[in-house]
Design a protein around this motif. Structure first.
Motif, PDB file in Angstrom:
ATOM      1  N   TRP A 135       0.840  -1.212  -0.011  1.00  0.00           N
ATOM      2  CA  TRP A 135      -0.022  -0.149  -0.012  1.00  0.00           C
ATOM      3  C   TRP A 135       1.039   1.313   0.004  1.00  0.00           C
ATOM      4  O   TRP A 135       0.871   2.268  -0.729  1.00  0.00           O
ATOM      5  N   LEU A 136       2.088   1.284   0.903  1.00  0.00           N
ATOM      6  CA  LEU A 136       2.745   2.309   0.918  1.00  0.00           C
ATOM      7  C   LEU A 136       3.457   2.735  -0.528  1.00  0.00           C
ATOM      8  O   LEU A 136       3.566   3.783  -0.852  1.00  0.00           O
ATOM      9  N   VAL A 137       4.021   1.613  -1.138  1.00  0.00           N
ATOM     10  CA  VAL A 137       4.677   1.641  -2.449  1.00  0.00           C
ATOM     11  C   VAL A 137       3.461   2.146  -3.503  1.00  0.00           C
ATOM     12  O   VAL A 137       4.056   3.147  -4.144  1.00  0.00           O
ATOM     13  N   GLU A 138       2.545   1.640  -3.606  1.00  0.00           N
ATOM     14  CA  GLU A 138       1.562   2.092  -4.527  1.00  0.00           C
ATOM     15  C   GLU A 138       1.006   3.664  -4.286  1.00  0.00           C
ATOM     16  O   GLU A 138       0.993   4.178  -5.208  1.00  0.00           O
ATOM     17  N   LEU A 139       1.061   4.016  -3.063  1.00  0.00           N
ATOM     18  CA  LEU A 139       0.822   5.448  -2.723  1.00  0.00           C
ATOM     19  C   LEU A 139       2.038   6.354  -3.087  1.00  0.00           C
ATOM     20  O   LEU A 139       1.430   7.369  -4.031  1.00  0.00           O
ATOM     21  N   GLY A 140       3.118   6.020  -2.901  1.00  0.00           N
ATOM     22  CA  GLY A 140       4.174   6.572  -3.386  1.00  0.00           C
ATOM     23  C   GLY A 140       4.179   6.647  -5.042  1.00  0.00           C
ATOM     24  O   GLY A 140       4.438   7.846  -5.589  1.00  0.00           O
ATOM     25  N   LYS A 141       3.987   5.718  -5.672  1.00  0.00           N
ATOM     26  CA  LYS A 141       3.867   5.428  -7.233  1.00  0.00           C
ATOM     27  C   LYS A 141       2.800   6.510  -7.542  1.00  0.00           C
ATOM     28  O   LYS A 141       3.028   7.376  -8.717  1.00  0.00           O
ATOM     29  N   ALA A 142       1.643   6.280  -6.957  1.00  0.00           N
ATOM     30  CA  ALA A 142       0.404   7.206  -7.411  1.00  0.00           C
ATOM     31  C   ALA A 142       0.909   8.778  -7.146  1.00  0.00           C
ATOM     32  O   ALA A 142       0.511   9.418  -8.195  1.00  0.00           O
ATOM     33  N   ALA A 201      -6.604  10.310  -8.526  1.00  0.00           N
ATOM     34  CA  ALA A 201      -7.816   9.320  -8.380  1.00  0.00           C
ATOM     35  C   ALA A 201      -7.177   8.161  -7.471  1.00  0.00           C
ATOM     36  O   ALA A 201      -7.758   7.677  -6.397  1.00  0.00           O
ATOM     37  N   SER A 202      -5.993   7.790  -7.974  1.00  0.00           N
ATOM     38  CA  SER A 202      -5.486   6.486  -7.181  1.00  0.00           C
ATOM     39  C   SER A 202      -5.160   6.939  -5.749  1.00  0.00           C
ATOM     40  O   SER A 202      -5.456   6.278  -4.613  1.00  0.00           O
ATOM     41  N   MET A 203      -4.458   8.272  -5.725  1.00  0.00           N
ATOM     42  CA  MET A 203      -4.038   8.456  -4.149  1.00  0.00           C
ATOM     43  C   MET A 203      -5.324   8.680  -3.380  1.00  0.00           C
ATOM     44  O   MET A 203      -5.392   8.160  -2.359  1.00  0.00           O
ATOM     45  N   ASN A 204      -6.442   9.193  -4.031  1.00  0.00           N
ATOM     46  CA  ASN A 204      -7.665   9.439  -3.242  1.00  0.00           C
ATOM     47  C   ASN A 204      -8.269   7.971  -2.871  1.00  0.00           C
ATOM     48  O   ASN A 204      -8.706   7.906  -1.693  1.00  0.00           O
ATOM     49  N   PHE A 205      -8.239   7.128  -3.679  1.00  0.00           N
ATOM     50  CA  PHE A 205      -8.801   5.782  -3.627  1.00  0.00           C
ATOM     51  C   PHE A 205      -7.723   5.070  -2.516  1.00  0.00           C
ATOM     52  O   PHE A 205      -8.454   4.502  -1.416  1.00  0.00           O
ATOM     53  N   LEU A 206      -6.497   5.073  -2.449  1.00  0.00           N
ATOM     54  CA  LEU A 206      -5.709   4.387  -1.488  1.00  0.00           C
ATOM     55  C   LEU A 206      -5.703   5.207  -0.309  1.00  0.00           C
ATOM     56  O   LEU A 206      -5.722   4.634   0.784  1.00  0.00           O
ATOM     57  N   LEU A 207      -5.832   6.368  -0.244  1.00  0.00           N
ATOM     58  CA  LEU A 207      -6.007   7.029   1.227  1.00  0.00           C
ATOM     59  C   LEU A 207      -7.425   6.693   1.625  1.00  0.00           C
ATOM     60  O   LEU A 207      -7.566   6.338   2.945  1.00  0.00           O
TER      61      LEU A 207
END
Length: 139
Positions: free
Chosen positions: A89-96, A103-109
């Motif tokens: 999750w942290l890696v995907e958040l950084g990549k987004a 949109a991905s940041m909002n979804f992940l958060l």
């Protein structure tokens, strides 16, 4: 429902993403003996200290992540190839963030972070991603 304890298959990370994750893992290990920090206070201090580095933002994130998630995250030791759900999750958040994918940041958060902490986690992850090698170009 029976949950298997078998390790997940390891998905190879680009060198930049692995370095990003390992930095967070190392900071998490260093912060284990430090008291938890209040997320709002930590971010306020970093905003006042304009010269704050990637290290300072990573430390603030690791000291406050449990508060933002409402539970302690599971992080492996630096260099471990296997990734926990929290690490993925942290890696995907950084990549987004690196891709500018709001949109991905909002979804992940929105999927994991308590509403009152989303803006501050976005701020910390953004600064960690901005100070380091770009995660945007690699999967």
């Amino acid at each position: 429902m029976n949950v298997s304890a078998e390790p997940r298959p390891v998905t190879p990370l680009a060198p930049q993403a692995f370095a990003y994750l390992d930095q967070l893992r190392l900071k998490a290990m260093e912060c284990r003996t430090k008291p938890r920090a209040d997320l709002f206070e930590a971010c306020a201090l970093l905003q006042v200290t304009r010269s704050a580095s990637r290290e300072a933002h990573a430390e603030a994130l690791m000291r406050c992540l449990a508060e933002a998630l409402g539970k302690s995250p599971r992080l492996h030791a630096p260099g471990t190839l296997e990734m926990s759900f929290d690490e993925t999750w942290l890696v995907e958040l950084g990549k987004a963030h690196a891709r500018g994918d709001s949109a991905s940041m909002n979804f992940l958060l929105g999927s994991r972070v308590l509403p009152q902490h989303r803006r501050l986690i976005r701020y910390l992850v953004g600064h960690i991603s901005d100070y380091g090698p770009s995660l945007a170009d690699n999967s």
